[in-house]
Write an enzyme that holds these catalytic residues in place. Structure first.
Site, PDB file in Angstrom:
ATOM      1  N   GLY A  42      -4.336  20.671  47.160  1.00  0.00           N
ATOM      2  CA  GLY A  42      -3.831  19.638  46.252  1.00  0.00           C
ATOM      3  C   GLY A  42      -2.741  18.825  46.907  1.00  0.00           C
ATOM      4  O   GLY A  42      -2.529  18.915  48.122  1.00  0.00           O
ATOM      5  N   ASN A  43      -2.059  18.024  46.117  1.00  0.00           N
ATOM      6  CA  ASN A  43      -0.945  17.236  46.648  1.00  0.00           C
ATOM      7  C   ASN A  43       0.106  17.044  45.556  1.00  0.00           C
ATOM      8  O   ASN A  43      -0.087  17.466  44.423  1.00  0.00           O
ATOM      9  CB  ASN A  43      -1.449  15.900  47.208  1.00  0.00           C
ATOM     10  CG  ASN A  43      -2.122  15.069  46.141  1.00  0.00           C
ATOM     11  OD1 ASN A  43      -1.477  14.591  45.217  1.00  0.00           O
ATOM     12  ND2 ASN A  43      -3.447  14.923  46.247  1.00  0.00           N
ATOM     13  N   SER A  44       1.203  16.392  45.933  1.00  0.00           N
ATOM     14  CA  SER A  44       2.383  16.349  45.041  1.00  0.00           C
ATOM     15  C   SER A  44       2.401  15.182  44.069  1.00  0.00           C
ATOM     16  O   SER A  44       3.416  14.951  43.414  1.00  0.00           O
ATOM     17  CB  SER A  44       3.649  16.256  45.893  1.00  0.00           C
ATOM     18  OG  SER A  44       3.664  17.279  46.816  1.00  0.00           O
ATOM     19  N   SER A  45       1.307  14.432  43.967  1.00  0.00           N
ATOM     20  CA  SER A  45       1.361  13.254  43.093  1.00  0.00           C
ATOM     21  C   SER A  45       1.511  13.662  41.621  1.00  0.00           C
ATOM     22  O   SER A  45       0.764  14.500  41.123  1.00  0.00           O
ATOM     23  CB  SER A  45       0.086  12.430  43.277  1.00  0.00           C
ATOM     24  OG  SER A  45       0.104  11.347  42.399  1.00  0.00           O
ATOM     25  N   ALA A  65      -3.694   9.960  44.447  1.00  0.00           N
ATOM     26  CA  ALA A  65      -3.705  10.549  45.787  1.00  0.00           C
ATOM     27  C   ALA A  65      -4.981  11.390  45.861  1.00  0.00           C
ATOM     28  O   ALA A  65      -5.080  12.445  45.237  1.00  0.00           O
ATOM     29  CB  ALA A  65      -2.472  11.407  45.996  1.00  0.00           C
TER      30      ALA A  65
END
Ligand code: CTP
Length: 394
Positions: free
Chosen positions: A207-210, A274
């Site tokens: 995943g990512n931090s968006s 993202a």
């Protein structure tokens, strides 16, 4: 237009016509607006808090020093799409014209740049007094709509100009005021927000931090400007926006499918999401034991923006690029190679963008122009990007 999800502040001044504002409130609610009533302290002599709370279904405060922890004057100003003050007394007009901020209503009025409608009601002598005339002129010169009161019999027994207008006239004027700001009326806007998650096994994912805050801010802004808005949200914890059709997805493949389904019907696509560039080649349906967790083989995800740009017709596409360097040439090249019309370059190297309320970077427009964006709220950036996109939409 969609009133649903539109926030109105109904300010009530301390005149006998305050009771007539109860009907105005009911009509605004009937039309689908969400209304917060902000009475002046003196108006509570005519209509009490309990009445406003019961009719609006919302908490009512009159002073800045109540609910201080909420910084209520600023939060109300931010949430307000429109402000209606009805009735406005001569004293309230004077305070508004002078920029006084001595109760909650005048604070909210000062802190908001939303369209405003003022409905004065007072004795004819007070309305025609030079001081009031000058105050009304000052407010009108600032672009605020101030209605002329009706002519007729007044509570004092006198006859003249000063009566509070019929609700129907106020609603008609209000609709005229709000239609001025609806520059996205008739436009369909598709926004993606958040960050995709690519499952590895039933408990893990890439995943990512968006946070999705930027995409939600754009959706809100487009809605308040009259657009029909669809939001494809990936893994955000933000609540649905009233009036915005929201589709929740998890993976890049799901987002891809939804974007392709919605894109042909839209005029503007804003890709703030993202999107994971790659996903595990294999998704296991049993949890991988740590002894087996050495490496994960990846396979590339399709570039949603690039592939949708290949089928674009009249649409305008806005891309986002979160980079750890402010490389102008690389941003321009990314915009062109992906087929975007506008690109916002976000310098995330200082770690203060993700999940933050603010942003800074640079906007690039196809054809060469660009301008820097100094630290500002994600709402303001959203508004600016929609301004730029509207120019491109023509
Ligand atoms: N994007 C997309 N599909 C992907 C990856 C990115 O639609 N699979 C979109 C994003 O929503 C964003 C824009 O493309 O609007 C730029 O994303 P970015 O991650 O900066 O681009 P990449 O092509 O992945 O470039 P990089 O090699 O720098 O990661």
């Amino acid at each position: 237009m969609h009133a649903s999800g539109r926030e109105v502040i109904l300010g009530v001044g301390g005149g006998i016509a305050a009771y007539k504002s109860c009907d105005l409130l009911r009509r605004l609610l009937d039309k689908g607006f969400s209304v917060t009533v902000v009475p002046t302290p003196s108006s509570l002599n005519f209509v009490g808090k309990a009445t406003w709370e019961a009719l609006s279904g919302r908490n009512v405060t009159t002073e800045v020093f109540e609910s201080v922890n909420e910084v209520r004057h600023i939060s109300l100003a931010k949430q307000a799409d429109y402000i209606v003050i009805a009735p406005a007394t001569a004293d309230l007009l004077a305070r508004l014209a002078f920029g006084r901020a001595d109760d909650l209503l005048t604070n909210v009025f000062l802190a908001s740049d939303s369209p405003k409608l003022i409905v004065p009601a007072m004795h004819p002598q007070m309305w025609s007094n030079e001081a009031t005339v000058a105050n009304v002129e000052t407010l009108r010169a600032r672009g605020i709509t101030v209605l002329d009161p009706d002519v007729g019999a007044l509570t004092s027994g006198d006859v003249g100009q000063g009566r509070f207008p019929e609700t129907a006239r106020i609603i008609a004027e209000f609709e005229r005021v709000i239609s001025k700001g609806l520059d996205y009326s008739g436009k369909r806007v598709l926004v993606t927000a958040g960050g995709t998650r690519e499952p590895i096994d039933p408990v893990r994912y890439i995943g990512n931090s968006s946070s999705g805050k930027q995409g939600f801010a754009i959706a809100r802004n487009a809605l308040s400007r009259g657009a029909e808005v669809t939001l494809i949200s990936a893994n955000t914890s933000l609540p649905d926006i009233d009036g915005v059709r929201t589709i929740r997805v998890q993976t890049a493949a799901e987002m891809h499918a939804e974007v392709f389904r919605e894109f042909p019907q839209c005029d503007l696509l804003v890709m703030t999401a993202a999107v994971a560039d790659a996903k595990p080649l294999q998704v296991l349906d049993t949890k991988i034991k740590k002894s087996d967790l050495k490496s994960i083989e990846l396979t590339e995800n399709e570039d949603i923006l690039k592939s949708v740009a290949e089928i674009k017709n009249h649409q305008i596409i806005v891309a986002f690029a979160a980079e750890t360097s402010h490389d102008v040439a690389q941003a321009q090249e990314k915009m062109i190679s992906k087929g975007a019309d506008i690109l916002y370059l976000n310098d995330i190297s200082h770690g203060d963008i993700f999940n933050s309320e603010t942003t800074y970077g640079e906007i690039f427009i196809k054809g060469g122009s660009s301008h820097k964006v100094a630290k500002t709220t994600k709402d303001t950036l959203g508004e600016e990007l929609l301004n730029q996109a509207l120019v491109q939409l023509g």
